[in-house]
Enzyme design. Structure first.
Site, mmCIF file in Angstrom:
data_model
loop_
_atom_site.group_PDB
_atom_site.id
_atom_site.type_symbol
_atom_site.label_atom_id
_atom_site.label_comp_id
_atom_site.label_asym_id
_atom_site.label_seq_id
_atom_site.Cartn_x
_atom_site.Cartn_y
_atom_site.Cartn_z
ATOM 1 N N LEU A 236 23.584 -25.644 10.781
ATOM 2 C CA LEU A 236 22.991 -24.524 10.823
ATOM 3 C C LEU A 236 23.788 -23.562 10.089
ATOM 4 O O LEU A 236 24.829 -23.630 9.961
ATOM 5 C CB LEU A 236 22.739 -23.653 12.212
ATOM 6 C CG LEU A 236 21.778 -24.077 13.202
ATOM 7 C CD1 LEU A 236 21.748 -23.425 14.247
ATOM 8 C CD2 LEU A 236 20.164 -23.498 12.527
ATOM 9 N N ASP A 237 23.114 -22.884 8.933
ATOM 10 C CA ASP A 237 23.879 -21.828 8.088
ATOM 11 C C ASP A 237 24.980 -20.954 8.893
ATOM 12 O O ASP A 237 24.271 -20.600 9.936
ATOM 13 C CB ASP A 237 22.951 -21.074 7.079
ATOM 14 C CG ASP A 237 22.430 -22.207 6.266
ATOM 15 O OD1 ASP A 237 22.801 -23.110 5.947
ATOM 16 O OD2 ASP A 237 21.151 -21.968 5.660
ATOM 17 N N PRO A 238 25.804 -20.493 8.290
ATOM 18 C CA PRO A 238 26.669 -19.383 9.075
ATOM 19 C C PRO A 238 25.878 -18.097 9.355
ATOM 20 O O PRO A 238 25.896 -17.656 10.681
ATOM 21 C CB PRO A 238 27.803 -19.019 8.057
ATOM 22 C CG PRO A 238 27.884 -20.065 7.120
ATOM 23 C CD PRO A 238 26.456 -20.790 6.993
ATOM 24 N N ARG B 152 15.078 -21.778 3.989
ATOM 25 C CA ARG B 152 15.488 -20.958 2.877
ATOM 26 C C ARG B 152 14.612 -21.561 1.652
ATOM 27 O O ARG B 152 14.055 -20.612 0.984
ATOM 28 C CB ARG B 152 17.070 -21.232 2.656
ATOM 29 C CG ARG B 152 18.210 -20.354 3.432
ATOM 30 C CD ARG B 152 19.569 -20.509 2.834
ATOM 31 N NE ARG B 152 19.816 -21.868 3.050
ATOM 32 C CZ ARG B 152 20.726 -22.822 1.983
ATOM 33 N NH1 ARG B 152 20.789 -22.203 0.990
ATOM 34 N NH2 ARG B 152 21.079 -23.925 2.510
#
Length: 289
Positions: A37-39, A172
């Site tokens: 998971l992206d930050p 994204r």
């Protein structure tokens, strides 16, 4: 200490930060997450401990569900709000119906080009390392599946939606592609993973609530984490063969099993691992004892 913890990842830390924190709390060397998971993203991040790190790939391959918000009319280099702004335009005049129809059109099997800011390797180097050097390379499109996508709220330039998708889907990129199709660009503004297979927000544990005293309470046994797979009981004879890596061709066992199905294998109520029937016979694909 063996099993899986359904951690809810907070914002502004990496998935590896979660692994590092759980390692420190559990004092176990073998700890792994089941899908980055992206930050800036929050949500479900199942963490495997001990021998259960062997099932990381099985959980990682599960369908994912996300709740996302995008901003129309904005393009950044990272495809999210934390990136450098490349283009910005007014999105207030677009019709809500047009936005909804566009988003719904992404349902099904599609080819998605991953973002430059991703951990994918090309010729041994991570794409995000190249992107930070200002280098953009051609990325091969990947086949993904959008099983369901539903617009939840439109408040232009913001659009909230829910998506159920296959492993390897970049939300994204999905936001970017939606904006591109509408002719004005879009950037992911918020992201929450609400499900990974059987793991959901409803049964997740906030990372800050886990400590040395209570961590054991939150560990789900591997067999329960793999409950989507049907169970098969075998006798001691077949168990011994399978544990030793033998592909069993005996019809007494094979006739009970459908080809290619992955099953949870038990002997006298003890979980052995995951097995699969192939043309060569029934074999253990992941031994967990």
């Amino acid at each position: 200490m063996n099993g899986v913890i359904n951690v809810y990842k907070p914002q502004n830390i990496t998935s590896f930060d979660v692994v590092r924190i759980i390692k420190k709390i559990s004092r176990i060397k073998k700890v792994g997450h089941t899908g980055t998971l992206d930050p800036m993203a929050t949500g479900v991040l199942p963490i495997c401990l001990g021998g259960s790190t062997k099932i990381v790939d099985f959980i990682m391959n599960e369908h994912k569900e996300y709740r996302a918000k995008l901003k129309l009319g904005l393009i950044t280099d990272t495809y999210d709000r934390e990136g450098k702004v490349l283009k910005e335009e007014d999105a207030s005049k677009i019709l809500e119906e047009e936005v909804v129809n566009c988003i719904n059109s992404f349902k099904g099997e599609i080819i998605q080009i991953p973002p430059m800011y991703s951990a994918i390797k090309i010729k041994g180097e991570r794409l995000y390392n190249l992107a930070r050097k200002g280098i953009e390379v051609e990325r091969e499109g990947r086949k993904i599946n959008i099983y369901n996508i539903e617009v939840l709220k439109v408040n232009l330039p913001y659009v909230e939606f829910k998506v159920n998708c296959s492993k390897g889907t970049y939300i994204r990129s999905l936001c970017y592609d939606i904006g591109n199709k509408l002719g004005m660009g879009a950037t992911m503004w918020e992201l929450e993973r609400t499900k990974t297979g059987n793991f959901s927000i409803e049964n997740s544990i906030n990372l800050e609530d886990i400590n040395e005293e209570n961590i054991q309470e939150f560990i789900i046994p591997a067999e329960k984490a793999l409950s989507k797979y049907e169970r098969i009981e075998i006798d001691e004879y077949f168990s011994r063969l399978l544990k030793n890596g033998v592909k069993v061709k005996d019809k007494r066992l094979l006739d009970k099993i459908k080809a290619n199905d992955i099953l949870r294998v038990y002997q006298e109520d003890k979980f052995i691992g995951l097995g699969q029937k192939t043309k060569e016979g029934f074999k253990i694909v992941k031994l967990l004892v």
